[in-house]
Design an enzyme around this catalytic site. Structure first.
Site, short mmCIF file in Angstrom:
data_model
loop_
_atom_site.label_atom_id
_atom_site.label_comp_id
_atom_site.label_asym_id
_atom_site.label_seq_id
_atom_site.Cartn_x
_atom_site.Cartn_y
_atom_site.Cartn_z
N HIS A 94 8.06 -2.37 2.27
CA HIS A 94 7.78 -0.94 2.15
C HIS A 94 9.06 -0.09 1.94
O HIS A 94 9.12 0.71 1.01
CB HIS A 94 7.06 -0.42 3.40
CG HIS A 94 5.81 -1.18 3.72
ND1 HIS A 94 4.90 -1.55 2.76
CD2 HIS A 94 5.30 -1.63 4.89
CE1 HIS A 94 3.89 -2.20 3.33
NE2 HIS A 94 4.12 -2.26 4.63
N ASP A 141 8.85 -7.37 8.28
CA ASP A 141 7.53 -6.73 8.24
C ASP A 141 7.55 -5.40 7.48
O ASP A 141 6.55 -5.04 6.84
CB ASP A 141 7.04 -6.50 9.67
CG ASP A 141 5.58 -6.06 9.71
OD1 ASP A 141 4.75 -6.71 9.05
OD2 ASP A 141 5.27 -5.05 10.38
N LYS A 198 0.35 5.43 -2.10
CA LYS A 198 0.30 6.75 -1.45
C LYS A 198 0.56 7.85 -2.47
O LYS A 198 1.44 7.73 -3.32
CB LYS A 198 1.33 6.83 -0.32
CG LYS A 198 0.93 6.00 0.90
CD LYS A 198 1.97 6.10 1.97
CE LYS A 198 1.63 5.21 3.15
NZ LYS A 198 0.45 5.64 3.88
N HIS A 218 0.81 -1.21 0.00
CA HIS A 218 0.00 0.00 0.00
C HIS A 218 0.86 1.28 0.00
O HIS A 218 0.36 2.34 -0.33
CB HIS A 218 -1.04 -0.01 1.13
CG HIS A 218 -0.47 0.19 2.48
ND1 HIS A 218 0.04 -0.85 3.22
CD2 HIS A 218 -0.33 1.28 3.25
CE1 HIS A 218 0.48 -0.39 4.36
NE2 HIS A 218 0.25 0.91 4.42
#
Ligand code: NAP
Length: 484
Positions: free
Chosen positions: A240, A235, A182, A178
């Site tokens: 990311h 994680d 952005k 995700h």
């Protein structure tokens, strides 16, 4: 400024895990906003699927409550909410068994886009793909959206890629990160590639270093058992932070198209040097300021899992040789703040003498909160009394530049779901990209495991471990302050 909303084609979107946290907080509220803005067409339908036995009225009541909880009153109205909910259905299906599948098959309409969002535990991704295929629910045009984590290491990611590939072509698989949805992250590409200003300076000759920070104030919350087996490296960094690094470091793709962009990102991952043990700091938050500590939060007093990691990373190619990338992410830090800061080198000579101490230009790409882009430049301090210089921000905050609509930017999930319906994979990770990211991450983790290292402690509510400061101090640099 009037934003242009182009409706997508009619679709049937099945959300597996439709009763779960992600569906309630992000997916369904996001779809409501797309419906309210006219992007989700009237003929579109959302079918939530989970094992719980409930009728549609009960499910719609749950989603009404979720939208009322997660969408501010000024962004919703009763009629639109009713109209949206009339397009939402529920179907009890067991991802792991045979229950419910014929019923789901019977609900699918011909001649609309079919998309299937796997918002369930990763252990169920393979069985969902298999059943969608075996029951003839997915056709050659259907898309699947796969949530993170995508594997736990390279071997498991590869195995998952192979399982999905048995039933779906790569062009049908949307691995979601995700962060790529952005607004500012996409703006980073616009700033780099739609302006002449930055790209000529975007290399080791002019960029001193890059900092990428994803700081959270929350602890592990209800995800303790998952998180304790993963840690910050798996994680957050493998996905990311790695994606952000790729967008900063990649060469200009020849077009803004899925494989052109993803090919360039993949080249960056492959150019990453292995990380030396001295270039890694791992931390674990300790109880402080009324907040509980990590060990208590995960109910594992012997845990060596890191809730914080900082790394110095080198991209070994012509463009970046000599420019370090400093990455850090952690939980229970002093503020929620995600940003990328590109610090340019000082001018080779100061005509103003040595007292102009802070001469750096810094481009700050702010992901959250207060999305926007700032460029710090040197100007003359106003007033008489000689030439005194100050470093000030040129601010491109969306709210200021684009008016109220700039502040009301779509959430990453809603944008990405619309991309799925449009069939645009540009902002989704390709299978080889994910595997390459794990191939870089695995030895880092294996290294500290083989050395039996314990993470160092940092007090909850601070900027992280002291040792992380040293990672930059020894290079004569300093971290930017973690501030909201
Ligand atoms: P969650 O709250 O635990 O929800 C899990 C959902 O899966 C529930 O709807 C559950 O409903 C359903 N489910 C469980 N077993 C099933 C089965 N055998 N067949 C069909 N449905 C089944 O999980 P979540 O937090 O929403 O996370 C979903 C996925 O998103 C996970 O992969 C997670 O890693 C990822 N993710 C979540 C977040 C987040 O913020 N929550 C962020 C990033 C990624 P029933 O029990 O009724 O079947």
């Amino acid at each position: 400024m009037v934003s242009r909303v182009i409706p997508v084609d009619p679709f049937d979107l099945v959300v597996f895990g439709g009763t779960g946290d992600l569906a309630r907080r992000k997916i369904l509220p996001g779809l409501y906003r797309r419906f309210r803005d006219g992007q989700m067409p009237q003929q579109a339908r959302v079918i939530a699927a989970a094992r719980s036995d409930m009728d549609e009225a009960a499910y719609r009541a749950e989603i009404r409550a979720a939208i009322e909880e997660y969408i501010a009153p000024r962004h919703r109205d009763a009629d639109t909410l009713d109209a949206f909910l009339s397009r939402v259905g529920y179907c009890a299906v067991d991802a792991d068994g045979q229950d419910g599948w014929p019923g789901l098959a019977a609900r699918m309409r011909p001649d609309v886009v079919r998309a299937f969002y796997f918002s369930v535990a990763p252990a169920l991704f393979g069985s969902l793909a298999e059943r969608l295929h075996d029951h003839g629910i997915a056709d050659a045009q259907s898309r699947i959206v796969v949530e993170k984590p995508f594997g736990n290491d390279r071997a498991s990611a590869r195995a998952l890629n192979e399982t999905l590939a048995a039933y779906f072509d790569e062009t049908q698989i949307y691995r979601i990160d995700h962060y790529l949805g952005k607004e500012t992250v996409q703006n980073l590409m616009a700033v780099r590639f739609a302006n002449i200003l930055f790209e000529p300076l975007w290399n080791a000759q002019f960029v001193d270093h890059v900092q990428i920070t994803v700081a959270e104030t929350v602890g592990v919350g209800g995800r303790g058992s998952y998180y304790d087996g993963a840690g910050a490296m798996r994680d957050m960094v493998q996905n990311h932070l790695m994606q952000l690094l790729c967008l900063i470091a990649m060469e200009p793709p020849h077009r803004f198209e899925p494989d052109a962009v993803r090919d360039e990102k993949l080249k960056v991952i492959r150019a990453l040097d292995p990380v030396a043990p001295g270039d890694i700091v791992r931390g674990q938050y300790a109880a402080a300021g009324g907040m509980t500590g990590y060990l208590e939060d995960v109910s594992n007093p012997a845990s060596r899992t890191e809730s914080y990691v900082a790394l110095r990373v080198h991209v070994s190619n012509w463009r970046w040789k000599g420019t370090p990338f400093y990455l850090r992410t952690g939980k229970r830090l002093r503020a929620r703040s995600s940003e990328i800061a590109v610090t340019f080198r000082e001018p080779p000579h100061s005509i103003f003498g040595e007292d102009a101490s802070w001469r750096e230009n810094v481009l700050i790409i702010r992901l959250q909160p207060n999305e926007g882009i700032k460029l710090r430049v040197m100007i003359k301090e106003p007033g008489p009394g000689g030439m005194r210089l100050v470093n000030v921000p040129l601010d491109m905050s969306f709210a200021q530049a684009l008016g109220p609509e700039g502040a009301d930017i779509p959430d990453a999930y809603e944008r990405l779901i619309m991309d799925v319906i449009r069939g645009n994979q540009t902002l989704f990770m390709r299978g080889d990209e994910v595997e390459a990211a794990w191939a870089w991450t695995d030895p880092v983790i294996a290294g500290w495991e083989s050395r039996g290292e314990r993470p160092c402690r940092y007090d909850a509510g601070t900027s992280g471990p002291e040792d992380a400061l040293m990672l930059m101090h020894r290079d004569g640099r300093r971290w930017r302050e973690i501030a909201p």
